[in-house]
Design an enzyme around this catalytic site. Structure first.
Site, PDB file in Angstrom:
ATOM      1  N   GLY A  54     -10.067 -60.320   7.504  1.00 45.84           N
ATOM      2  CA  GLY A  54      -9.032 -60.027   6.511  1.00 45.84           C
ATOM      3  C   GLY A  54      -9.636 -59.840   5.128  1.00 45.84           C
TER       4      GLY A  54
ATOM      5  N   ARG B 181      -1.477 -70.047  12.977  1.00 47.97           N
ATOM      6  CA  ARG B 181      -2.192 -71.329  13.091  1.00 47.97           C
ATOM      7  C   ARG B 181      -1.261 -72.528  13.215  1.00 47.97           C
ATOM      8  NH1 ARG B 181      -7.362 -70.128   9.043  1.00 47.97           N
ATOM      9  NH2 ARG B 181      -8.535 -68.984  10.612  1.00 47.97           N
TER      10      ARG B 181
ATOM     11  N   ASP C  32      -7.654 -73.001   4.624  1.00 47.95           N
ATOM     12  CA  ASP C  32      -8.495 -72.790   5.806  1.00 47.95           C
ATOM     13  C   ASP C  32      -8.841 -74.107   6.505  1.00 47.95           C
ATOM     14  OD1 ASP C  32      -8.462 -70.077   5.407  1.00 47.95           O
ATOM     15  OD2 ASP C  32     -10.328 -70.038   4.287  1.00 47.95           O
TER      16      ASP C  32
ATOM     17  N   ARG D 186     -18.054 -61.375  -1.203  1.00 48.16           N
ATOM     18  CA  ARG D 186     -17.984 -60.841  -2.575  1.00 48.16           C
ATOM     19  C   ARG D 186     -19.367 -60.445  -3.072  1.00 48.16           C
ATOM     20  NH1 ARG D 186     -13.706 -63.878  -1.393  1.00 48.16           N
ATOM     21  NH2 ARG D 186     -11.782 -63.777  -2.638  1.00 48.16           N
TER      22      ARG D 186
ATOM     23  N   ARG E  43      -2.222 -58.173  11.356  1.00 52.34           N
ATOM     24  CA  ARG E  43      -2.002 -58.908  10.106  1.00 52.34           C
ATOM     25  C   ARG E  43      -1.437 -58.000   9.016  1.00 52.34           C
ATOM     26  NH1 ARG E  43      -7.117 -62.558   8.963  1.00 52.34           N
ATOM     27  NH2 ARG E  43      -5.661 -63.424   7.432  1.00 52.34           N
TER      28      ARG E  43
HETATM   29  C1  S3P Z   1     -10.035 -65.825   1.361  1.00 49.60           C
HETATM   30  C2  S3P Z   1      -8.756 -66.163   1.005  1.00 49.60           C
HETATM   31  C3  S3P Z   1      -7.823 -66.845   1.909  1.00 49.60           C
HETATM   32  C4  S3P Z   1      -8.551 -67.526   3.057  1.00 49.60           C
HETATM   33  C5  S3P Z   1      -9.567 -66.629   3.690  1.00 49.60           C
HETATM   34  C6  S3P Z   1     -10.606 -66.195   2.675  1.00 49.60           C
HETATM   35  C7  S3P Z   1     -10.878 -65.119   0.404  1.00 49.60           C
HETATM   36  O1  S3P Z   1      -6.940 -65.895   2.455  1.00 49.60           O
HETATM   37  O2  S3P Z   1      -7.624 -67.961   4.010  1.00 49.60           O
HETATM   38  O3  S3P Z   1     -10.235 -67.281   4.750  1.00 49.60           O
HETATM   39  O4  S3P Z   1     -12.108 -65.029   0.612  1.00 49.60           O
HETATM   40  O5  S3P Z   1     -10.348 -64.633  -0.601  1.00 49.60           O
HETATM   41  P1  S3P Z   1      -5.574 -65.461   1.708  1.00 49.60           P
HETATM   42  O6  S3P Z   1      -5.907 -64.675   0.514  1.00 49.60           O
HETATM   43  O7  S3P Z   1      -4.849 -64.627   2.737  1.00 49.60           O
HETATM   44  O8  S3P Z   1      -4.874 -66.747   1.410  1.00 49.60           O
END
Ligand code: S3P
Length: 460
Positions: free
Chosen positions: A100, A351, A320, A27, A128
């Site tokens: 992701g 997982r 996580d 971020r 994904r």
């Molecule tokens: C994250 C949100 C989570 C987490 C990922 C980081 C983030 O994912 O599992 O490692 O930085 O906003 P999800 O939004 O898919 O739950």
């Protein structure tokens, strides 16, 4: 393919400083890249995931200046001069690697741009679901094209004249919430996301840090469009998700104690501490706050762990950490139940399946459910060959399990650890090398050193 070999733990370091928080580093790079001036980011996590976000912002006009690096970890301080919220079209497709967070949060930013961008990732990311961000961004007026029903990467986003929406998240996801809030910055009026279960609030906190106004009303978060993030230096705390591995190693070692330094203690992320306390661990932490993110040292004293139930609203807070908490369950007395965690099936790998499979290989009985698993605690762990499925948290969780197993544990495909924890193997070595003739572990400098010549050259 790299392998990591782990044997029973021989010694215990007094303290470990884990690298920067992954969520906050992503971020920080994105907000700095959209800001109106230069932001210095300290404590940055130079993992492959976060570097994808930095390079993406660089490809879209932000100027990145590496400032300091830490031995064995990488670039930990950098300056980013933003291009402003309206970015430059990148010369080619943007590589999101395994991340992701990069692809989903960037989708929100790209929804507000006047050009088309293609994003792609590795084999895991390409499987994904991106439909979860495509749906709300399309409602706002962006064109989002992906592959198949799940709208997988490669993902093409064409920004448009966005309109503000009110959107209830169909799943607990901070990434989806963040994508909508980021797109909301480009939509006239008030964009609102309603989250049925609270998720990590780093985007909200970093918006405040960059002077972006937002409001929370119960479980609704809103942002007003047309705001320009104001460049403001930021110090990223250590990642509690990385600290979690050492927390469990210590919690399950009667008579041992470890101090984890400068760990992020945002209450939307500290569920792992609550779960371990419930299991009988002794944990205390000091807390200070700066840059809107609480942080502090965490001291863990080992003891006998007892089984627990992890589920409900607690899940997003530990999402996580569930692989390593499953390992804690295997080391505990009694049966630990993880439920309401179906989101685990769409992480870097499935997982639930990966944890169950690898625990079984180590001699632990596991009952798998659609939304979690029951772990039959108390078995003696046996060394085994572990398949990581290219998932960093599976690799690290089972490296910790290996510290408690008889014989050797071989983590196959351990290079994926660099996704989130550069330097993990060095820190793990602190537990592996005893005084019976083993080579001393090189002590890495904990003082960052300036990057030679303060290269202004783009990261490659
Ligand atoms: C994250 C949100 C989570 C987490 C990922 C980081 C983030 O994912 O599992 O490692 O930085 O906003 P999800 O939004 O898919 O739950």
């Amino acid at each position: 393919m790299a392998t990591l070999k782990v044997r029973k733990l021989k010694s215990f370091p007094a303290e470990i400083s884990v690298p920067g928080d992954k969520s906050i580093s992503h971020r920080a790079a994105m907000f700095a890249g959209m800001a109106d001036g230069t932001t210095v980011i300290e404590g940055f996590l130079p993992s492959e995931d976060c570097l994808c976000s930095v390079k993406a912002m660089q490809a879209m006009g932000a100027i990145v200046e590496p400032l300091e690096e830490l031995e064995g970890v990488g670039l930990v301080k950098l300056a980013i001069t933003g291009h402003g919220p309206k970015l430059k079209a990148p010369a080619g497709p943007v590589d999101c690697g395994n991340s992701g967070t990069t692809i989903r949060l960037l989708s929100g930013i790209l929804a507000g741009q006047d050009f088309t961008t293609e994003m792609f990732g590795d084999a895991s990311l390409s499987k994904r679901p991106m439909k979860r961000v495509a749906d709300p961004l399309r409602l706002m007026g962006a064109k989002v094209e992906g592959q198949g029903e799940k709208i997988c990467a490669p993902l093409k986003v064409t920004g448009g004249n966005l309109q503000a929406i009110n959107y209830t998240l169909p799943m607990a996801s901070a990434q989806v919430k963040s994508a909508i809030l980021l797109a909301g910055l480009f939509a006239p009026g008030k964009t609102t996301v309603i989250e049925p279960v609270a998720t990590r609030n780093h985007t909200e906190r970093i918006m405040s840090h960059f002077g972006v106004k937002w409001l929370r009303d119960g479980n609704a978060v809103s942002v007003y469009g047309g705001q320009v993030p104001r460049a403001t230096d930021i110090i990223v705390p250590g990642d509690i998700s990385s600290a979690a591995f050492w927390m469990v190693a210590a919690a399950a070692s009667p008579g041992q104690q470890i101090t984890l330094k400068n760990v992020g203690l945002n209450p939307t992320r500290t569920g792992v501490i609550n779960v371990l306390l419930r299991m009988g661990a002794h944990i205390t932490h000091s807390e200070s706050s700066s840059d809107g993110e609480p942080r502090g040292n965490v001291v863990i004293k080992g003891g006998e762990l007892n089984a627990t139930v992890i589920g409900g609203a607690e899940i997003p807070n530990v999402i996580d950490e569930l692989p390593i908490l499953a390992v804690a369950g295997a080391l505990a007395r009694g049966n630990t139940l993880i439920k309401d965690a179906q989101e685990l099936r769409v992480k870097e790998t499935d997982r639930i399946a990966a944890v169950a499979e690898n625990l079984r290989r180590m001699g632990v009985e596991v009952i798998e459910y659609d939304d979690g698993m029951e772990i039959i605690g108390g078995a003696k762990l046996q060394g085994a060959t572990i398949s990581t499925y290219h998932d960093h948290r599976i690799a690290m969780a089972f490296a910790i399990a290996g510290l408690f197993a008889e014989g050797e544990t071989i983590i196959e495909g351990s290079e994926c650890i660099n996704t989130s924890y550069p330097g993990f193997e060095h820190d793990l070595d602190l537990f592996l090398k005893g005084d019976n003739g083993a080579a001393p572990i090189p002590v890495l400098s904990r003082v960052p050193r300036p990057v030679a010549g303060r290269l202004r050259a783009p990261l490659d």
